[in-house]
Write a protein that holds these residues in place. Structure first.
Motif, PDB file in Angstrom:
ATOM      1  N   LYS A 187       7.477  -0.490 -85.991  1.00  0.00           N
ATOM      2  CA  LYS A 187       8.750  -0.019 -86.517  1.00  0.00           C
ATOM      3  C   LYS A 187       8.933  -0.644 -87.898  1.00  0.00           C
ATOM      4  CE  LYS A 187      10.956   0.363 -82.045  1.00  0.00           C
ATOM      5  NZ  LYS A 187      11.999  -0.140 -81.178  1.00  0.00           N
ATOM      6  N   HIS A 188       9.831  -0.069 -88.683  1.00  0.00           N
ATOM      7  CA  HIS A 188      10.090  -0.586 -90.032  1.00  0.00           C
ATOM      8  C   HIS A 188      10.496  -2.062 -89.984  1.00  0.00           C
ATOM      9  CE1 HIS A 188      11.188  -0.517 -94.235  1.00  0.00           C
ATOM     10  NE2 HIS A 188      12.309  -1.107 -93.906  1.00  0.00           N
ATOM     11  N   SER A 189      11.299  -2.428 -89.002  1.00  0.00           N
ATOM     12  CA  SER A 189      11.761  -3.825 -88.907  1.00  0.00           C
ATOM     13  C   SER A 189      10.630  -4.804 -88.600  1.00  0.00           C
ATOM     14  CB  SER A 189      12.850  -3.949 -87.845  1.00  0.00           C
ATOM     15  OG  SER A 189      12.338  -3.574 -86.574  1.00  0.00           O
ATOM     16  N   ASP A 190       9.488  -4.304 -88.142  1.00  0.00           N
ATOM     17  CA  ASP A 190       8.348  -5.154 -87.813  1.00  0.00           C
ATOM     18  C   ASP A 190       7.311  -5.222 -88.931  1.00  0.00           C
ATOM     19  OD1 ASP A 190       9.480  -5.431 -85.289  1.00  0.00           O
ATOM     20  OD2 ASP A 190       8.335  -3.745 -84.482  1.00  0.00           O
ATOM     21  N   ILE A 191       7.605  -4.672 -90.093  1.00  0.00           N
ATOM     22  CA  ILE A 191       6.586  -4.506 -91.131  1.00  0.00           C
ATOM     23  C   ILE A 191       5.950  -5.828 -91.559  1.00  0.00           C
ATOM     24  CG2 ILE A 191       8.155  -4.549 -93.121  1.00  0.00           C
ATOM     25  CD1 ILE A 191       6.377  -2.166 -94.183  1.00  0.00           C
ATOM     26  N   LEU A 192       6.713  -6.899 -91.598  1.00  0.00           N
ATOM     27  CA  LEU A 192       6.141  -8.180 -92.024  1.00  0.00           C
ATOM     28  C   LEU A 192       5.397  -8.902 -90.905  1.00  0.00           C
ATOM     29  CD1 LEU A 192       8.869  -9.473 -94.469  1.00  0.00           C
ATOM     30  CD2 LEU A 192       6.661  -8.441 -94.995  1.00  0.00           C
ATOM     31  N   GLU A 193       5.265  -8.280 -89.752  1.00  0.00           N
ATOM     32  CA  GLU A 193       4.445  -8.830 -88.685  1.00  0.00           C
ATOM     33  C   GLU A 193       2.991  -8.376 -88.803  1.00  0.00           C
ATOM     34  OE1 GLU A 193       6.148  -8.261 -84.825  1.00  0.00           O
ATOM     35  OE2 GLU A 193       8.104  -8.980 -85.479  1.00  0.00           O
ATOM     36  N   ILE A 194       2.685  -7.524 -89.744  1.00  0.00           N
ATOM     37  CA  ILE A 194       1.324  -7.029 -89.952  1.00  0.00           C
ATOM     38  C   ILE A 194       0.563  -8.063 -90.788  1.00  0.00           C
ATOM     39  CG2 ILE A 194      -0.077  -5.173 -90.935  1.00  0.00           C
ATOM     40  CD1 ILE A 194       2.406  -3.346 -90.481  1.00  0.00           C
ATOM     41  N   ASP A 195      -0.483  -8.640 -90.181  1.00  0.00           N
ATOM     42  CA  ASP A 195      -1.245  -9.710 -90.837  1.00  0.00           C
ATOM     43  C   ASP A 195      -1.764  -9.285 -92.209  1.00  0.00           C
ATOM     44  OD1 ASP A 195      -0.879 -11.478 -88.739  1.00  0.00           O
ATOM     45  OD2 ASP A 195      -2.693 -10.811 -87.695  1.00  0.00           O
TER      46      ASP A 195
END
Length: 168
Positions: A3-11
């Protein structure tokens, strides 16, 4: 699968940000990223930020319009981020801000006056109720917040002003 809110969880994205933006000072290879401010011809502007289920428009004294669909007023800008809309207007013309209801809810209109890149005045209308029939207007005769007119709100679309607010 994010989801957009999880974008900074992508290594990979965090590594890109770290290597390209925080460590590497050469931004010339990156599109749309720069370390210099844009050159704005007229730095004296009013900025309107609308948080709401309303449509934001400006109409100048010659009948020109700037909104989400058209921009016929020179040196104005309009940007929409979800329910947040931002409109900038040079301070050399008379105009009217027009808000038209899209959904039920409430709105907040933030206004800033910029002179030579410095905020010299602000005003906010907050938590104003709105409906799909709402029409709200505020006139600016001298294009400054100090001389802003009253925000007039026709809540139910019957052409009768239901609420009036003076800028603070």
């Amino acid at each position: 699968d994010r989801k957009h809110s999880d974008i900074l969880e992508i290594d990979e994205l965090r590594e890109f940000i770290l290597s390209k933006l925080l460590i590497n000072s050469d931004l010339s290879s990156l599109n749309y990223i720069t370390d210099t401010a844009p050159n704005i011809e007229n730095k004296n502007r009013l900025i309107f930020t609308l948080h709401s289920p309303l449509k934001l428009s400006v109409i100048d004294s010659n009948g020109n319009v700037t909104n989400e669909k058209e921009s016929t007023i020179p040196s104005t800008t309009y940007v929409r981020y979800g329910e947040v809309q931002v409109l900038t207007i040079p301070t050399e013309s008379e105009f009217t801000i027009v808000l038209v209801g899209e959904n039920e809810g409430s709105f907040t209109l933030e206004m800033e006056e910029i002179l030579d890149e410095e905020v010299i005045a602000t005003s906010t209308f907050a938590a104003i109720p709105s409906s799909t029939s709402t029409m709200a207007t505020i006139n600016f005769e001298s294009a400054s917040l100090e001389d802003a007119g009253v925000l007039q709100v026709d809540y139910d679309g019957d052409s009768i002003i239901d609420l009036s607010y003076s800028p603070i």
